[in-house]
Design an enzyme around this catalytic site. Structure first.
Site, PDB file in Angstrom:
ATOM      1  CB  ALA A 221      -0.938  -0.012   1.200  1.00 64.07           C
TER       2      ALA A 221
ATOM      3  CB  ILE B  14       1.403  -0.068  -8.264  1.00 62.51           C
ATOM      4  CG1 ILE B  14       2.471  -0.359  -9.324  1.00 62.51           C
ATOM      5  CG2 ILE B  14       0.028  -0.546  -8.759  1.00 62.51           C
ATOM      6  CD1 ILE B  14       2.650  -1.828  -9.661  1.00 62.51           C
TER       7      ILE B  14
ATOM      8  NE  ARG C 177      16.361  -9.455 -11.087  1.00 68.33           N
ATOM      9  CZ  ARG C 177      16.720 -10.550 -11.766  1.00 68.33           C
ATOM     10  NH1 ARG C 177      17.978 -10.924 -11.792  1.00 68.33           N
ATOM     11  NH2 ARG C 177      15.832 -11.229 -12.431  1.00 68.33           N
TER      12      ARG C 177
ATOM     13  CG  ASN D 251       8.900 -11.884  -4.816  1.00 68.35           C
ATOM     14  OD1 ASN D 251       8.204 -11.076  -4.228  1.00 68.35           O
ATOM     15  ND2 ASN D 251       9.979 -11.537  -5.506  1.00 68.35           N
TER      16      ASN D 251
ATOM     17  CB  VAL E 103      -0.130  -6.492  -9.273  1.00 73.60           C
ATOM     18  CG1 VAL E 103       0.656  -5.454 -10.062  1.00 73.60           C
ATOM     19  CG2 VAL E 103      -1.624  -6.376  -9.576  1.00 73.60           C
TER      20      VAL E 103
ATOM     21  CG  ASN F 244       6.484  -8.613 -11.954  1.00 77.56           C
ATOM     22  OD1 ASN F 244       5.686  -9.363 -12.494  1.00 77.56           O
ATOM     23  ND2 ASN F 244       6.691  -7.369 -12.354  1.00 77.56           N
TER      24      ASN F 244
ATOM     25  CG  ASP G 169       2.002  -7.981 -20.271  1.00 77.36           C
ATOM     26  OD1 ASP G 169       3.163  -7.598 -20.399  1.00 77.36           O
ATOM     27  OD2 ASP G 169       1.554  -8.464 -19.213  1.00 77.36           O
TER      28      ASP G 169
ATOM     29  CG  HIS H 142       3.746  -9.428 -16.210  1.00 77.35           C
ATOM     30  ND1 HIS H 142       3.485  -8.452 -17.140  1.00 77.35           N
ATOM     31  CD2 HIS H 142       4.486  -8.831 -15.246  1.00 77.35           C
ATOM     32  CE1 HIS H 142       4.046  -7.315 -16.753  1.00 77.35           C
ATOM     33  NE2 HIS H 142       4.662  -7.526 -15.608  1.00 77.35           N
TER      34      HIS H 142
END
Ligand code: NAX
Length: 326
Positions: free
Chosen positions: A12, A16, A92, A105, A129, A131, A159, A187
């Site tokens: 949060a 994004i 990363r 992750n 969302v 990655n 995409d 993705h």
């Protein structure tokens, strides 16, 4: 007024969410007449920053933002939620190997999957969302065995939207008039934007584009490397467009697409030869709060090569995290 829906959003304090949370609070997900409670998750060290974002949410005085919860505990964030958008992930860092990124992750999404399994509504709709989105969604689903795997999806919509815009520009049409575009696979730069079935007002898009070499040598790599091009230009990764794609994905899943195709990363049921459970980008049609994968599309040599390439990458990612799933 209607009872409020509960939407959890993770990451949060990130960029994004600085766009996404305001779109949700504005009613872009569930509609202007639907009260929403936001349940925000971020790491302990980011709680202060989330507090600042919540001050700004308050200062918008959104009519249908009923309440906001801030927490660093996934079981608090996911309690009784109708929808969960999992944006927060480990980026990363310098010198980090791909395998380390995958496993860092995997740990996050294992914990969050288990929390969803324990406390979320049984028909919760989840979009991953963060990655590597497909593999994170795969881990989330495997860690939430009591929830339907089909309700845990990954975001391919950015995409899809990127490809729509590039095709629209090339063909001199509006992106809203392009139908039946499909984005297959992961993705990642290996994703395969497939325009073979796409039409504009009934005319085949490949004919309107009229340039197969442009499609293969420009469109596909432009869409695949768009994220990197934005980092290069902006010094930051895509954020508002990613938030917009997350809204599109969830909005369409909730409200339906009236027969139109969208691209979603969903747990495979074995169709197209993708092993069951692998979260793979496919064309889908949404209706009645659910989605159906578009099945039986033929493959040619080129599409087979592209399809197999992105599938192989996902199988490698799965193998990279399988030990962690036990
Ligand atoms: P930011 O680094 O700005 O924000 C990430 C936020 O997540 C931070 O506030 C961080 O504290 C939080 N976070 C980290 N681990 C967490 C955990 N275990 N639980 C809760 N919160 C946690 O990244 P942002 O630019 O917002 O991007 C977020 C993710 O989206 C990244 O993984 C990024 O790679 C991914 N993207 C995915 C896209 C897609 O199409 N699927 C496109 C855009 C974006 O690149």
């Amino acid at each position: 007024t209607k009872p409020a829906v509960r939407v959890a959003v993770t990451g949060a304090a990130g960029q994004i969410c600085y766009s996404l949370l305001f779109r949700i609070a504005n009613g872009d997900l569930y509609g202007k007449d639907q009260p929403v409670i936001l349940q925000l998750l971020d790491l302990p060290q980011a709680q202060g920053a989330v507090g600042g974002v919540v001050m700004e949410l308050e200062d918008c005085a959104f009519p249908n933002l009923a309440d906001v919860v801030i927490t660093s505990d996934p079981k608090v964030a996911f309690k009784d939620i109708d929808a969960g958008i999992l944006v927060g992930a480990r980026p990363r860092s310098k010198g980090m190997e791909r395998a380390d990124l995958l496993s860092a992750n995997a740990e996050i999404f294992k914990v969050q999957g288990a929390a969803l399994n324990e406390v979320a509504k049984r028909d919760v709709k989840v979009l991953v969302v963060g990655n590597p989105a497909n593999t994170n969604a795969y881990i989330t689903a495997k860690s939430a065995p009591d929830l339907p795997a089909r309700n845990i999806t990954a975001m391919l919509r950015l995409d899809h939207n990127r490809a729509l815009s590039q095709f629209a520009k090339k063909a001199g049409v509006l992106s809203q008039d392009i139908e039946k575009l499909a984005v297959w696979g992961n993705h990642s730069p290996t994703m395969y934007a497939d325009y073979r079935f796409a039409t504009v007002k009934g005319k085949p898009l490949p004919e309107l584009v009229g340039d197969e070499a442009w499609y293969r040598d420009t469109l596909i790599p432009t869409v695949g490397k768009r994220g990197a091009a934005i980092i290069e230009a902006r010094g930051l990764s895509s954020a508002a467009s990613a938030a917009n794609a997350a809204i599109d994905h969830m909005h369409d899943w909730i409200h339906g697409t009236n027969g139109a195709w969208v691209s979603m990363g969903v747990a495979s049921d074995g169709s197209y030869g993708v092993p069951e459970g692998i979260v793979f980008g496919v064309p889908a049609v949404c209706a009645n709060g659910d989605y159906e994968v578009v099945k039986g599309l033929p493959m040619d040599d080129f599409s087979k090569t592209k399809f197999d390439g992105t599938l192989k990458e996902l199988l490698d990612e799965r193998d990279g995290v399988s030990a962690l799933l036990g």
